[in-house]
Design an enzyme around this catalytic site. Sequence first.
Site, PDB file in Angstrom:
ATOM      1  CG  ASP A 192      -2.159   0.938   0.952  1.00  0.00           C
ATOM      2  OD1 ASP A 192      -2.107   1.752  -0.002  1.00  0.00           O
ATOM      3  OD2 ASP A 192      -3.141   0.875   1.725  1.00  0.00           O
TER       4      ASP A 192
HETATM    5  C1  NOJ Z   1      -3.991   4.042   0.111  1.00  0.00           C
HETATM    6  C2  NOJ Z   1      -5.181   3.148   0.179  1.00  0.00           C
HETATM    7  O1  NOJ Z   1      -5.170   2.423   1.386  1.00  0.00           O
HETATM    8  C3  NOJ Z   1      -5.301   2.188  -0.999  1.00  0.00           C
HETATM    9  O2  NOJ Z   1      -6.549   1.543  -0.934  1.00  0.00           O
HETATM   10  C4  NOJ Z   1      -5.144   2.941  -2.293  1.00  0.00           C
HETATM   11  O3  NOJ Z   1      -5.339   2.080  -3.388  1.00  0.00           O
HETATM   12  C5  NOJ Z   1      -3.777   3.597  -2.315  1.00  0.00           C
HETATM   13  N1  NOJ Z   1      -3.629   4.499  -1.165  1.00  0.00           N
HETATM   14  C6  NOJ Z   1      -3.516   4.396  -3.566  1.00  0.00           C
HETATM   15  O4  NOJ Z   1      -4.238   5.576  -3.495  1.00  0.00           O
END
Ligand code: NOJ
Length: 891
Positions: A286
């Site tokens: 993530d």
């Molecule tokens: C953080 C989020 O937790 C995730 O779901 C997302 O796809 C990414 N950032 C990219 O924005």
Amino acid sequence: MGHHTATVCLWLALGSLTPVSFARVVEPRDPVPQGYHAASYYPAPHGGWVSSWREAYEKAYALVSQMTLAEKVNITSGVGIYMGPCVGNTGSVDRLGFPQLCLQDSALGVASADNVTAFPAGITTGATWDKQLMYARGVAIGKEFRGKGANIHLGPSVGPLGRKPLGGRNWEGFGSDPVLQGKAAALHIRGVQEQGIIATIKHLVGNEQEMYRMYHIFQEGYSANIDDRTLHELYLWPFAEAVRAGVGAAMTAYNAVNGSACSQNSYLINGILKDELGFQGLVMSDWLSHISGVGSALAGLDLNMPGDTNIPLFGNSLWQYELTRAVLNGSVPVDRLNDMATRVVATWYKFGQDKNHPRPNFSSNTRSRDGPLYPGALFSPSGQVNWFVNVQEDHYLVARQVAQDAITLLKNNDSLLPLDAGDLTGGKLSVFGTDAQVNPDGPNSCLARACNKGTLGMGWGSGIADYPYMDDPIGAIRKRVPDVKFYNTDSFPWFFGTPENDEVAMVFISSDSGENTLTVEGNHGDRDSAKLRAWHDGDKLVQKVAEKFKNVIVVVHTVGPLDLEPWIELPSVKAVLFAHLPGQEAGESLTNVLFGDVSPSGHLPYSITRKASDLPDSIANLKGFTWGQVQDTYSEGLYIDYRYLQKHSIQPRFAFGHGLSYTNFSFTNATIRAITTPLSVTPPAPPATRPASVVAKYSTDIPPASEAYEPAGFSRIWRYLYPWLSKSDADAAHAIGTSKSKTYPYPPGYSTVQRASFPPAGGGEGGNPALWDVAYEVTVRVTNTGKRPGKASAQLYLQFPEGIEYDTPVLQLRDFEKTKELQPGESQELKLTLTRKDVSVWDVRRQNWVVPTAIDDKKGFTAWVGEASDKLKVACYTGEGRCVEGAKQPV
Ligand code: NOJ
């Protein structure tokens, strides 16, 4: 628009402030409670042994074999936050025709882009309980990602599962049950991936609250402490379904599990995801959650997103330059890098992206036609970045259908609904609440939807899309009842006459939540401030309206369960509808139900309790701040949502699966048939040896240092992330790697020898293929016995036999189907199935799925079928092979 997107990115960037620019193999861990343990699991299993992936891996092998060390490294990482059009942009190998990959949010549509559809959220989709719609929405979303030139869709989300009603991001997924999540996710993935778009199952795992999720300079991300059985039977279940559906990518969660950060948790990535579940695609971190470098590579991470260390925009990465160095100096085996690069390239081939896949034609960073190509670089070449490609086609139709079929009628006293528009003209309909009308500043006016103003169509954070428009409820109501009186306020007017007895009032209330990096009205992502109460004093508004009017309808736009007790029993509150989060199609979908063009057919994807404390503290409350690592221990085990309530005989206000219709249905002529019997206790063992992977064919020698040299005369973009080393760094690293003069402090249990055999629960995508053998098939005839057309939901809950050696929840959802729209008197036969896995429990000692049997048991398993977890109409006994109508359900 442009500055909005850029600011979203900035909060994302500033959300984590750990200055980690050095690689550590094992983070010092805070102690977790006894009994929770993140075991070491090495090495990272090679991908490419599943037959349906073999061709893609062979093609990938042919390409990756030609890559230099720096080229392989370049495709395992992003090139830096805001360094390209998408939310994530990988490096490329232009020389060999391997492009940058565009990774883009969100689970409900293409985020930060124009001319797209803002689909209903996951929770709304779950509330339809309609497999066709789950799939159709996935198809439409996949088409839009393709039309915009993305490669990887950052959805669906099944983690959070919805363990905590106050959790901020439950609405991105499909509901508080592993089977509802798992089936919806698998259908979504199929729909998306059939369009040649790679789907991403996220977030692995335990991200059940937003607050304290991230590692930063002052604190480690919280540790979700999950025991092995609970992990398998609840939280991992939808991930297994996603892998079984062939999902191409997986994203790790921000938090830790059992003390080890998910981005470097070898037990989770190597052990569970890649070995037991046989995952063949790529695993990404993530955003900005990567904290170790070598440790995460060894633990099985394949793609570092968005590339930077968790303090971004300094041109530092834990991979790229550092990964090249780590391979040269021997700390990351060449074999691991080969597998990482091959997984990335094979996934690209698997979905046909080598043939005519469009390049991104939009920019997440600005809405202008022209702009900087690398906004993160400050000084960047400019050019055209937006082509305004309209990808909506007729997707509003599936969006509206989902929004409509999700609408859940909780209560309908005196059959107040459906309304007759003719009876309401002449000023007899009044509508209250700001949630009935689009945000007057525009539906996209708040950064990342981080405000609750006007009709609530989605939560906030990264899980969003921009609305092309908002079909708001009041607009749609006006089309039916032009002289409706609208009070666009959340406080009841202090002067108000006495309405006639036949006047009808509609009150719109809402409850919002989102991602932790933005706070809305005191809620830090989670509903930590509002709790389960309606926002903007909505409960008081309902009470006041109910004092004046005799016929009140409450419409709720919400991310999850609400406390309805302040008004649910008021006699004049006759009807209550949950419209969930409808996306752009909030209006007509609702009026079609309100005015009886269709019967409501949505069902709750969670329980609504009478009080928050009806659930145990571990799930009813969020974890607050503590010094050190916050410990979120899953002490309730398997008992969340209805599983807890049923175990303790607690009556909810509205049960999981509840939803009324304007008509009635009977469930008759049920049959149960054994398909695979007798079931052995455990599934047949997987093949004794693992088929060879092409990854084993590469040379594992440390490559020459020259493969890491920066090309002479290369002109760098400031802060962009590159894989090359200076000549001196490359030579120094190579000298260490080839002399073996320095050994790396590998974690305990570390090994580089691929395991020869599968774990007993493994052997195929999703796990042992025999787990999906259909064990029993149930059929039931559903007849519309009422006076209006309508669709019925059939939900199958499994009851394990009494006297088995495992403690199991009383009832567990295992399958569901929905009828087509049935005319009065019409019927349809539905078929529901129970797989071997459905009738198994996870045996911690055997590390396998076990079909439990009880001595002297004649009845066997009971498959209960009905319209809700508390409205089960038919019981089918596997032992006796027969079904009984009108049996009394166990709780
Ligand atoms: C953080 C989020 O937790 C995730 O779901 C997302 O796809 C990414 N950032 C990219 O924005």
